[in-house]
Scaffold this motif. Structure first.
Motif, mmCIF file in Angstrom:
data_model
loop_
_atom_site.group_PDB
_atom_site.id
_atom_site.type_symbol
_atom_site.label_atom_id
_atom_site.label_comp_id
_atom_site.label_asym_id
_atom_site.label_seq_id
_atom_site.Cartn_x
_atom_site.Cartn_y
_atom_site.Cartn_z
ATOM 1 N N TYR A 217 0.799 -1.227 0.000
ATOM 2 C CA TYR A 217 0.000 0.000 0.000
ATOM 3 C C TYR A 217 0.833 1.280 0.000
ATOM 4 O O TYR A 217 0.308 2.354 -0.262
ATOM 5 N N VAL A 218 2.144 1.174 0.270
ATOM 6 C CA VAL A 218 2.998 2.367 0.230
ATOM 7 C C VAL A 218 3.701 2.497 -1.120
ATOM 8 O O VAL A 218 3.730 3.575 -1.715
ATOM 9 N N TRP A 219 4.266 1.392 -1.646
ATOM 10 C CA TRP A 219 5.125 1.490 -2.811
ATOM 11 C C TRP A 219 4.564 0.868 -4.087
ATOM 12 O O TRP A 219 5.120 1.066 -5.162
ATOM 13 N N MET A 220 3.485 0.097 -3.984
ATOM 14 C CA MET A 220 2.919 -0.490 -5.206
ATOM 15 C C MET A 220 2.553 0.567 -6.251
ATOM 16 O O MET A 220 2.853 0.382 -7.447
ATOM 17 N N PRO A 221 1.890 1.687 -5.875
ATOM 18 C CA PRO A 221 1.581 2.693 -6.907
ATOM 19 C C PRO A 221 2.818 3.195 -7.637
ATOM 20 O O PRO A 221 2.780 3.439 -8.853
ATOM 21 N N SER A 222 3.941 3.331 -6.911
ATOM 22 C CA SER A 222 5.175 3.803 -7.545
ATOM 23 C C SER A 222 5.747 2.736 -8.484
ATOM 24 O O SER A 222 6.277 3.051 -9.550
ATOM 25 N N TYR A 223 5.634 1.475 -8.086
ATOM 26 C CA TYR A 223 6.163 0.401 -8.934
ATOM 27 C C TYR A 223 5.362 0.269 -10.227
ATOM 28 O O TYR A 223 5.918 -0.019 -11.295
ATOM 29 N N LEU A 224 4.059 0.484 -10.147
ATOM 30 C CA LEU A 224 3.201 0.310 -11.319
ATOM 31 C C LEU A 224 3.283 1.461 -12.312
ATOM 32 O O LEU A 224 2.767 1.369 -13.423
ATOM 33 N N VAL A 225 3.903 2.565 -11.917
ATOM 34 C CA VAL A 225 4.049 3.705 -12.812
ATOM 35 C C VAL A 225 4.941 3.331 -13.990
ATOM 36 O O VAL A 225 6.033 2.787 -13.819
ATOM 37 N N CYS A 226 4.473 3.602 -15.192
ATOM 38 C CA CYS A 226 5.259 3.309 -16.393
ATOM 39 C C CYS A 226 6.036 4.527 -16.872
ATOM 40 O O CYS A 226 7.099 4.412 -17.463
#
Length: 406
Positions: A217-226
């Motif tokens: 919930y902290v870093w998944m959004p950053s990882y999914l950024v293309c």
């Protein structure tokens, strides 16, 4: 109580975006809104967890809720960054007080260690519900032009109702010193539990689990950024409309699956071997993490949110079995020890991931390699737990002495 706490704690990400603009603070300064409340919970659980054993469950819960309510209502006057962070820290201290009281109370109302685990999953399921609705409330308030502080006013209203209920409801009879040879429970006795192998084992497990969970919930959004320079380009890199929608709401999907899994866990933990369930689920988490890294963003888009199902029952069961390894007159103290390691994992895990990612050029992939390491250690520990079953005899002894069954 669990839902109310989650409404505020898991909304910090949405609130940070508003605070950074309003008060022109840096990312490092804004991160204090997450780390200081976690520190407050950790220290409060460790140093004040004994209050539930010394003062009783009801008194401790009312004290914690009163402090939390005061902090919530004070947000109405919060007009500078330092004041906001101070109130969040105070609310964290309050959570550590009332949550240890609530965790100890679960032991008082449970008729067996198995029922204790099922009840704990139910309580944590409501935490999962709060984690979903809290950010939605903040988003709705901001959309309507209402200050985000009203989330805390809403939480304060719920807290006031909970105080009334806590005072009015008849709690199970509890005599703080009845099983302690008349000695008063002290913070020194509480700290001594850290060296106990049962308390330490489940606490380390909680640390590893929360460190891995917070990666989602902290870093998944950053990882999914293309493409960090273009939001549209990021979503366009996914193959279809459903994938793009999941990319936007990936964290929400994770929280929904985690909450649903905990409600199912109430039944599951009452009917299956808890050690086997935790082993299989931790293995599934590890597979999802490795698959998301090897397969890249297109695969992680599905596997990372899916971990919510497998993570759902692990923390409540750690809490329950860790507490159940001790007699009831120590439930508050051991709950505080486990809560300390829980909050430490929530604070340290994302921080370590961020440091490693920055050192490797800012790619969140490297942070998830660290998270996979946490998940691997968690799986190894639960494999040992299943094969050796070190708590079986201890739980049977507690079952016979505290719950009246052999």
């Amino acid at each position: 109580m669990f839902m109310m706490f989650a409404m505020t704690s898991d909304s910090v990400g949405e609130i940070i975006k508003e605070v950074k603009v309003a008060f022109e603070v840096t990312n490092a300064q804004a991160s204090l809104m997450h780390s200081l409340p976690m520190l407050g919970i950790a220290l409060s659980g460790l140093l004040l967890g004994f209050l539930a054993d010394r003062l009783g469950r009801k008194t401790t819960i009312v004290i914690g809720l009163s402090v939390f309510g005061l902090a919530c209502y004070s947000f109405f006057m919060a007009n500078n960054f330092v004041f906001i962070v101070s109130l969040m820290t105070l609310s964290g201290i309050a959570v550590g007080i009332f949550k240890t009281g609530a965790l100890a109370l679960i032991g008082d109302i449970s008729g067996s260690t198995k029922q204790h685990t099922a009840t704990m999953n139910g309580a944590e399921a409501f935490f999962g519900v709060g984690a979903i609705i809290g950010p939605l409330i903040v988003a709705y308030l901001i959309h309507k032009g209402v200050p985000w502080q009203y989330l805390y006013i809403i939480a304060g209203g719920i807290c006031t109702l909970l105080i009334v209920v806590a005072v009015w409801v008849k709690y199970p009879t509890y005599q703080p010193s009845a099983h302690n040879n008349g000695e008063k429970v002290t913070v020194r006795q509480s700290l001594a539990l850290v060296k106990n192998p049962y308390a330490l084992g489940f606490s380390v497990g909680a640390f590893l689990y929360v460190a891995a969970e917070s990666a989602i919930y902290v870093w998944m959004p950053s990882y999914l950024v293309c493409d960090a320079t273009s939001l549209k380009a990021t979503y366009d890199c996914y193959s279809d409309g459903a994938a793009r929608t999941l990319a936007i709401y990936s964290v929400t999907a994770f929280f929904i699956l985690r909450a649903a899994g905990r409600f199912v866990g109430i039944w599951m933990m009452a009917h299956f071997n808890w050690a086997l369930v935790l082993l299989l689920f931790s293995g599934a988490i590890l597979v999802c993490f490795v698959g998301g890294l090897v397969g890249g963003k297109q695969v992680a888009l599905y596997l990372f949110p899916l971990t919510g199902i497998f993570m759902s029952v692990i923390y409540p069961t750690f809490n329950s079995k860790g507490i159940s390894c001790f007699p009831r007159h120590q439930h508050g103290s051991v709950a505080g020890v486990i809560l300390f390691f829980t909050a430490a994992g929530a604070a340290a895990g994302p921080f370590i991931m961020g440091v490693v990612s920055d050192a490797m050029g800012g790619d969140a992939k490297y942070g998830f390699i660290v998270a996979t390491g946490f998940a691997s250690l968690l799986f190894a520990g639960l494999l040992f737990n299943y094969l050796r079953n070190p708590t079986q005899q201890r739980l049977q002894q507690i079952e016979a002495s505290d719950y009246g069954t052999a």
